[in-house]
Design a protein around this motif. Structure first.
Motif, PDB file in Angstrom:
ATOM      1  N   GLY B 211      43.132  35.893  35.622  1.00 28.87           N
ATOM      2  CA  GLY B 211      42.844  35.982  37.049  1.00 28.87           C
ATOM      3  C   GLY B 211      43.322  34.760  37.812  1.00 28.87           C
ATOM      4  O   GLY B 211      43.560  34.811  39.017  1.00 28.87           O
ATOM      5  N   ARG B 216      48.118  39.094  42.770  1.00 27.91           N
ATOM      6  CA  ARG B 216      48.997  40.225  42.482  1.00 27.91           C
ATOM      7  C   ARG B 216      49.215  41.068  43.714  1.00 27.91           C
ATOM      8  O   ARG B 216      48.313  41.283  44.518  1.00 27.91           O
ATOM      9  CB  ARG B 216      48.390  41.077  41.365  1.00 27.91           C
ATOM     10  N   ASP B 220      51.137  45.963  41.349  1.00 23.27           N
ATOM     11  CA  ASP B 220      51.504  45.090  40.233  1.00 23.27           C
ATOM     12  C   ASP B 220      50.735  45.491  38.983  1.00 23.27           C
ATOM     13  O   ASP B 220      49.636  46.033  39.073  1.00 23.27           O
ATOM     14  CB  ASP B 220      51.174  43.618  40.566  1.00 23.27           C
ATOM     15  N   ARG B 222      48.368  44.961  36.073  1.00 26.33           N
ATOM     16  CA  ARG B 222      47.301  44.065  35.676  1.00 26.33           C
ATOM     17  C   ARG B 222      47.090  44.229  34.171  1.00 26.33           C
ATOM     18  O   ARG B 222      46.608  45.267  33.712  1.00 26.33           O
ATOM     19  CB  ARG B 222      46.023  44.375  36.436  1.00 26.33           C
TER      20      ARG B 222
END
Lengths: 317, 317
Positions: B211, B216, B220, B222
């Motif tokens: 994180g 982002r 995007d 993750r």
């Protein structure tokens, strides 16, 4: 400030001039070539000692203790702390600001951190330039400290006249060391934190593993194992003695010159290949390489034929 | 046996033919170019998954469990176990013979070890060739397993369509991972040995560190964190799901093609640079480089001017 003035001031031991020169060579500045040409006749006097070992063996503390030992002998010392894994410029992870503070007021010591990750050409490219600056600036000894992570320590060994591998008791160093190949690069081994439990068995294991190598010819160098407690300065003079013995051993045999020539050859090759790589990128603004890559992923071309085309174009320019 | 016959037999799933082809490309044999040209139109069908992590996280066990999971789905699987630190050919340190034994009778699985230390051009050179053979031989999935030691894992990530980073509780992976930069390369993270104490905090720490990266953009990727107990097969289907999600995500965006092209470009560049390096060595039988190196150590020449001379000679041939 122009390059000749910078070089003159660096020779006079002015740390800012040294710092500026390293920045110029490190960053591939337009003055890089001028700096390197100016330094060439001045370099060659320094003895380069590489120090490597896993995190936690006490590298920074050992480096600092070695600096003190050399300073007591009246030597000018340069320290290059290389962190091949850190993307941060300035080497935040390395101990220059913390462990080396005791030397901060000493004009006979110059300390520099270098983060090489992401550097064009990496460690093999960046470190020799900085070493050359420290050398030309009049350092008698240059300590190159690096975190031992695989390839990088081998690269550092390539840069050094003498390589020191640091270990500490109870870190499972044995197997790790064998895997990382550091048992092949050490000219001197140091078991630091030798007051801790397990020091004897670390020394024993190391002895055993070093003995497992090929049979040595008479006159071959047998890497000594020195015990230290660097935090209290214990054993550090013995390390210096071992380093001086190795240096004398190499000089007697012409091995030092041979090692330095091999190093210079590698350096030239790296610079040349970096330049060639740059040229590949410049071929039609990178589009040439992209076009070849697209044909490969489409199955129309194999990478060797593509590389042949690239080399042909490059050498026909 | 000639190359076309070998390729045909490899396509038919004959492990000896696959082995022979890999040996041919790995060892830079005279037939290398012929093999690569023959494979070019056949490759591109395999999905390449990189698996990396520190020693002890359970890589071989995880790889083996993934092989089983893909086999249950009817996929042909290739495994390339790369040990960048081992000088032993055949990969004695890696688990092909031990952990992977359960797959030894399965003709839908091909397992190969590769020791890349000392290889001309190293990992970046050797692995793509072997991957291409497995790909052309009809593998649907290729698992490339590597010991995580610094640079090598980044190189493996460059070879993969999707990169899996393995961690385990209580190994101090957090800081090590950050230093080695593996937090930048994972598309999927797996916390193996998730039944052990500390699994929660490893997941939490990982979550926290992931994180901490740049914010982002919407859409995007993750990277998911999957918990597994690979030795019991727990969570392995979830890993396969995560891999398939990442693949779908990349395909939707054309990112898979882009990644593969970038890979091919890097491959071509590496081969071209290796060829150029070879040519430098060939210049007057290496004596040219030696002569330049001698002038450098004598302080008569700087390495940049030397490299310029070398490049000039090379490109004027």
């Amino acid at each position: 400030m122009d390059v000749p003035t910078l070089v003159e001031q660096a020779r006079a031991g002015r740390p800012r001039a040294v710092a500026r020169l390293i920045s110029l060579v490190e960053g591939a500045s337009p003055q890089l070539r001028e700096v390197m040409a100016a330094l060439a006749p001045l370099a060659g006097g320094a003895y380069v000692v590489g120090l490597t070992g896993s995190p936690g063996v006490g590298k920074s503390t050992s480096t600092s203790a070695l600096v003190s030992a050399y300073r007591r002998r009246g030597k000018r010392v340069g320290v290059l702390a290389v962190d091949p894994s850190s993307p941060f410029s300035g080497g935040a992870l390395l101990g220059d600001r913390v462990r080396m503070q005791e030397h901060s007021g000493d004009s006979g010591v110059y300390i520099r951190s270098m983060a090489t990750r992401g550097h064009l050409g990496g460690l093999a490219w960046a470190a020799p330039q900085a070493i050359r600056v420290l050398d030309a600036a009049g350092c008698d000894v240059i300590l190159v400290e690096t975190v031992g992570v695989g390839q990088s320590e081998v690269e550092i060994a390539d840069q050094a006249d003498t390589s020191v591998v640091l270990l500490a008791p109870g870190m499972g160093d044995g197997i790790q060391a064998a895997k990382a190949g550091i048992l092949e690069i050490g000219d001197v081994y140091v078991v630091n934190k030798a007051d801790r439990d397990g020091a004897d068995s670390t020394v024993r294991e190391l002895n055993h593993m070093l003995g497992l190598g090929e049979a040595r010819e008479p006159g071959d160098w047998r890497p000594p194992i020195v015990r230290t407690v660097a935090s209290r300065g214990e054993g550090v003079d013995e390390v210096v003695e071992a380093l001086e013995k190795h240096r004398a051993w190499m000089e007697e045999r012409g091995a030092l010159t041979a090692r330095r020539r091999r190093r210079a050859a590698g350096e030239v090759e790296t610079i040349a290949l970096t330049a060639l790589r740059q040229r590949i990128g410049d071929l039609h603004g990178d589009r040439r390489l992209d076009a070849l890559a697209a044909r490969i992923t489409a199955g129309e071309l194999d990478p060797y034929s593509a590389a042949d085309e690239l080399v042909r174009e490059l050498t026909a320019q």
